[in-house]
Design an enzyme around this catalytic site. Structure first.
Site, PDB file in Angstrom:
ATOM      1  N   PHE A  28       0.811  -1.225   0.000  1.00  0.00           N
ATOM      2  CA  PHE A  28       0.000   0.000   0.000  1.00  0.00           C
ATOM      3  C   PHE A  28       0.838   1.267   0.000  1.00  0.00           C
ATOM      4  CE2 PHE A  28       0.778  -0.306   4.614  1.00  0.00           C
ATOM      5  CZ  PHE A  28       1.019   1.025   4.927  1.00  0.00           C
ATOM      6  N   LYS A  78      -1.285  -6.904  -9.384  1.00  0.00           N
ATOM      7  CA  LYS A  78      -2.281  -6.879  -8.296  1.00  0.00           C
ATOM      8  C   LYS A  78      -1.787  -5.879  -7.250  1.00  0.00           C
ATOM      9  CE  LYS A  78      -3.093  -8.216  -4.483  1.00  0.00           C
ATOM     10  NZ  LYS A  78      -3.608  -7.108  -3.650  1.00  0.00           N
ATOM     11  N   GLU A 119      -4.994  -3.657  -2.152  1.00  0.00           N
ATOM     12  CA  GLU A 119      -6.433  -3.361  -2.169  1.00  0.00           C
ATOM     13  C   GLU A 119      -6.752  -2.057  -1.429  1.00  0.00           C
ATOM     14  OE1 GLU A 119      -4.757  -5.632  -0.626  1.00  0.00           O
ATOM     15  OE2 GLU A 119      -5.646  -6.303   1.264  1.00  0.00           O
ATOM     16  N   CYS A 170       9.466   1.467   3.292  1.00  0.00           N
ATOM     17  CA  CYS A 170      10.320   0.315   3.590  1.00  0.00           C
ATOM     18  C   CYS A 170      11.764   0.752   3.816  1.00  0.00           C
ATOM     19  CB  CYS A 170      10.271  -0.675   2.450  1.00  0.00           C
ATOM     20  SG  CYS A 170      10.904   0.035   0.941  1.00  0.00           S
TER      21      CYS A 170
HETATM   22  P1  NAD Z   1       1.414  -6.699   2.983  1.00  0.00           P
HETATM   23  O1  NAD Z   1       2.441  -7.766   3.021  1.00  0.00           O
HETATM   24  O2  NAD Z   1       0.312  -6.722   3.981  1.00  0.00           O
HETATM   25  O3  NAD Z   1       0.695  -6.670   1.542  1.00  0.00           O
HETATM   26  C1  NAD Z   1       1.425  -6.685   0.345  1.00  0.00           C
HETATM   27  C2  NAD Z   1       0.601  -7.356  -0.734  1.00  0.00           C
HETATM   28  O4  NAD Z   1       0.326  -8.699  -0.338  1.00  0.00           O
HETATM   29  C3  NAD Z   1      -0.742  -6.688  -0.978  1.00  0.00           C
HETATM   30  O5  NAD Z   1      -1.000  -6.654  -2.353  1.00  0.00           O
HETATM   31  C4  NAD Z   1      -1.729  -7.594  -0.246  1.00  0.00           C
HETATM   32  O6  NAD Z   1      -2.999  -7.619  -0.855  1.00  0.00           O
HETATM   33  C5  NAD Z   1      -1.068  -8.949  -0.307  1.00  0.00           C
HETATM   34  N1  NAD Z   1      -1.369  -9.775   0.865  1.00  0.00           N
HETATM   35  C6  NAD Z   1      -1.630  -9.348   2.128  1.00  0.00           C
HETATM   36  N2  NAD Z   1      -1.844 -10.397   2.937  1.00  0.00           N
HETATM   37  C7  NAD Z   1      -1.725 -11.516   2.183  1.00  0.00           C
HETATM   38  C8  NAD Z   1      -1.830 -12.921   2.463  1.00  0.00           C
HETATM   39  N3  NAD Z   1      -2.123 -13.371   3.689  1.00  0.00           N
HETATM   40  N4  NAD Z   1      -1.621 -13.783   1.459  1.00  0.00           N
HETATM   41  C9  NAD Z   1      -1.330 -13.345   0.210  1.00  0.00           C
HETATM   42  N5  NAD Z   1      -1.222 -12.021  -0.097  1.00  0.00           N
HETATM   43  C10 NAD Z   1      -1.408 -11.124   0.868  1.00  0.00           C
HETATM   44  O7  NAD Z   1       2.192  -5.300   3.017  1.00  0.00           O
HETATM   45  P2  NAD Z   1       1.574  -3.838   3.123  1.00  0.00           P
HETATM   46  O8  NAD Z   1       1.017  -3.655   4.487  1.00  0.00           O
HETATM   47  O9  NAD Z   1       0.710  -3.555   1.957  1.00  0.00           O
HETATM   48  O10 NAD Z   1       2.905  -2.965   2.928  1.00  0.00           O
HETATM   49  C11 NAD Z   1       3.783  -2.675   3.972  1.00  0.00           C
HETATM   50  C12 NAD Z   1       4.927  -3.650   4.021  1.00  0.00           C
HETATM   51  O11 NAD Z   1       5.597  -3.676   2.771  1.00  0.00           O
HETATM   52  C13 NAD Z   1       5.992  -3.266   5.039  1.00  0.00           C
HETATM   53  O12 NAD Z   1       6.422  -4.420   5.694  1.00  0.00           O
HETATM   54  C14 NAD Z   1       7.104  -2.669   4.193  1.00  0.00           C
HETATM   55  O13 NAD Z   1       8.389  -2.728   4.757  1.00  0.00           O
HETATM   56  C15 NAD Z   1       7.008  -3.514   2.983  1.00  0.00           C
HETATM   57  N6  NAD Z   1       7.624  -2.878   1.827  1.00  0.00           N
HETATM   58  C16 NAD Z   1       8.825  -3.379   1.407  1.00  0.00           C
HETATM   59  C17 NAD Z   1       9.466  -2.784   0.349  1.00  0.00           C
HETATM   60  C18 NAD Z   1      10.778  -3.310  -0.131  1.00  0.00           C
HETATM   61  O14 NAD Z   1      11.212  -2.882  -1.193  1.00  0.00           O
HETATM   62  N7  NAD Z   1      11.447  -4.199   0.567  1.00  0.00           N
HETATM   63  C19 NAD Z   1       8.884  -1.680  -0.298  1.00  0.00           C
HETATM   64  C20 NAD Z   1       7.648  -1.211   0.151  1.00  0.00           C
HETATM   65  C21 NAD Z   1       7.030  -1.828   1.221  1.00  0.00           C
END
Ligand code: NAD
Length: 506
Positions: free
Chosen positions: A158, A182, A185, A290
């Protein structure tokens, strides 16, 4: 119900399949909130396996012709897409602010960093060049080509609704792949707008598709036999799950995870400069980056004066709605996330850290329903504390103390996350040692958020990346292509007949 906006029926963000918006067959939908007001702005379809199948099939149909389109023509589509992104940068940034909450100038900057990946992708004819060796044996030549992988999928978080998708699909598509995106959401609208702009740029229908949803949609992507490669960016537990599931299904995968990024501040640093840099790094985008610095390791005598400066500057940060001029920090993305971050502050107090700045009682007049928190700063934090160990992903900065640079390096290297880190010092020798010994993927020297520019690659180490290759830059091109090595001979009458032994080509 006095606000007319509350009476307007909510629209539902559809999928983008085959070059146009398509309603999902699934009846499940989620709510997209405006974090500055707390109101539901729109709904978003939560795709099911049939919807994902429709998107993958659309990509499969488009792939052969796109693969065979000369790279120079693919690059021309990218050039047009680049111009359209630039022309619509403000609109895209506005969507980022509306659904994520970050300030408009910050959103503009993040869109710009994404656009730079499209600039990189415009050079794809050069980037796809292979190698050639003449006479590897008598009359035998060898050359390599890089060919696209097929249908690639991107699953994004997000916190960067434009930039992170742009880390992926422009490179994949310029390489000749078809793509299914994808997005999170929580922030679906910017991806839909980018798909429209890509079509306007001349991208053939089906080369880029956008689907929405939660675990159900993600699982359908991971288990679809038509998906050849998956790029993921998100939290560490989900990144690991994506990596393991793709490996089980024999798919190529890169899964970037969460972070706990440290800044080491040495006593010889310009502390005023370091404290200013740490404000942006810790509290910019409400800490939802991140690459945010969430832990400062103050070395030796740096600690007392640094904490004083951090306190003064953190208290001066203006919190408010992201679109308002002069605001430094917007709200958190959802009420649930705001409450989770506030819970960490309660926990830090309980576990004995010293709360120097408390952001829990932040009020923004006129925005009482918004998901705001002020800046928080903890001092005397130890590695055993949960507020140090967990990725809080909010405007909470913790300060730990170390006696020496060696201790500071050891502390950073013990942390399981290893996305980014920075050192503040005026000593070239100390900086060089830090660069050399630190076990982290991206390192800054007096640069707090060392996000590599588009023509380098982005990625962490350890629990911040599962997979081998980073995003964009040369590693992105490697991820989205397969190398083929071709050995050729054009026999003539003097060519000896091939025998039964292992050919040595000599
Ligand atoms: P998230 O892991 O909750 O969600 C990421 C994606 O995975 C979304 O599209 C979501 O719909 C999907 N998702 C969520 N739960 C899922 C599940 N149980 N099974 C399958 N898919 C699922 O992350 P977020 O809250 O959207 O973003 C924040 C996180 O992303 C933080 O931990 C941040 O550090 C990380 N991030 C990392 C980088 C990087 O380059 N390393 C960059 C940006 C964000």
């Amino acid at each position: 119900m006095n606000d007319p906006r509350e009476r307007t029926p909510l629209t539902t963000v559809p999928m983008w399949v085959g070059g146009k918006p398509q309603p999902a067959s699934s009846t499940r939908a989620g709510e997209v909130t405006n974090p500055a007001t707390g109101r539901v702005a729109r709904k978003v379809s939560f795709c099911n396996a049939a919807d994902i199948d429709a998107a993958v099939r659309s990509a499969q149909r488009a792939f052969p012709a796109w693969r065979d389109t000369p790279p120079l023509r693919r690059a021309r589509v990218m050039q047009k897409f680049l111009l359209l992104l630039q022309a619509n940068q403000k609109e895209l940034a506005g969507l980022v602010t509306e659904e994520h909450g970050k300030t408009l100038p910050d959103a503009m900057g993040s869109v710009q960093r994404g656009i730079e990946v499209v600039e990189f992708a415009c050079g794809i004819p050069h980037l796809l060049k292979g190698e050639h060796s003449e006479n590897v044996g008598s009359g035998v030549d060898c050359h390599t080509v890089r060919q696209p992988v097929g249908v690639c999928a991107g699953i994004t978080p997000f916190n960067f609704p434009v930039m992170v998708p742009l880390w992926m699909f422009p490179v994949a598509i310029a390489c000749g792949n078809a793509f299914v995106l994808k997005p999170s959401e929580k922030v679906p609208s910017a991806s839909m707008r980018m798909a429209e702009l890509a079509k306007e740029a001349g991208l053939p229908d089906g080369v880029l598709n956008v689907v929405h949803g939660d675990k159900e949609a993600v699982d359908a992507i991971l288990n679809h036999p038509g998906v050849n490669a998956v790029s993921f960016v998100g939290s560490t537990p989900i990144a690991k799950y994506i990596y393991e599931t793709c490996a089980k299904n024999a798919k190529r995968v890169q899964a970037l995870g969460g972070a706990k990024n440290h800044a080491v501040v040495l006593p010889d640093a310009d502390l005023e400069f370091a404290a200013d840099a740490l404000m942006g790094a810790a509290y910019g985008s409400a800490g939802e980056r991140c690459m945010a610095i969430s832990a400062v390791v103050a070395v030796g005598e740096a600690a007392e004066p640094l904490v004083k400066l951090l306190k003064k500057k953190a208290e001066a940060i203006m919190v408010g709605p992201g679109e308002k001029e002069g605001v430094d920090m917007g709200p958190l993305v959802t009420r649930q996330h705001r409450d989770k971050v506030a819970g960490y502050i309660d926990h830090g107090v309980k576990e004995g850290a010293k709360l120097v700045v408390d952001g829990r009682n932040c009020k923004v007049p006129g925005h009482e329903g918004g998901f705001f928190l002020g800046t928080s700063l903890f001092d005397h934090v130890t590695p055993e504390m949960k507020i140090y160990q967990d990725e809080i992903f909010g405007p909470v900065l913790v300060v730990l103390r170390a006696k020496t640079l060696e201790d500071a390096i050891a502390l950073v290297n013990r942390n399981p996350y290893a996305n980014g880190t920075a050192i503040f010092t005026e000593s070239g020798g100390a900086a060089r040692r830090f660069e050399n010994e630190i076990q982290v993927g991206m390192v800054g020297v007096n640069v707090p958020i060392p996000v590599p520019v588009a023509f380098y690659s982005f990625g962490g180490w350890k629990s911040s990346l599962f997979g081998d290759l980073h995003l964009h830059g040369a590693e992105g091109v490697k991820f989205y292509t397969r190398t083929k090595a071709i050995t050729s001979r054009w026999p003539h009458q003097d060519t000896p007949a091939p025998g039964l032994n292992m050919p040595t080509l000599g």
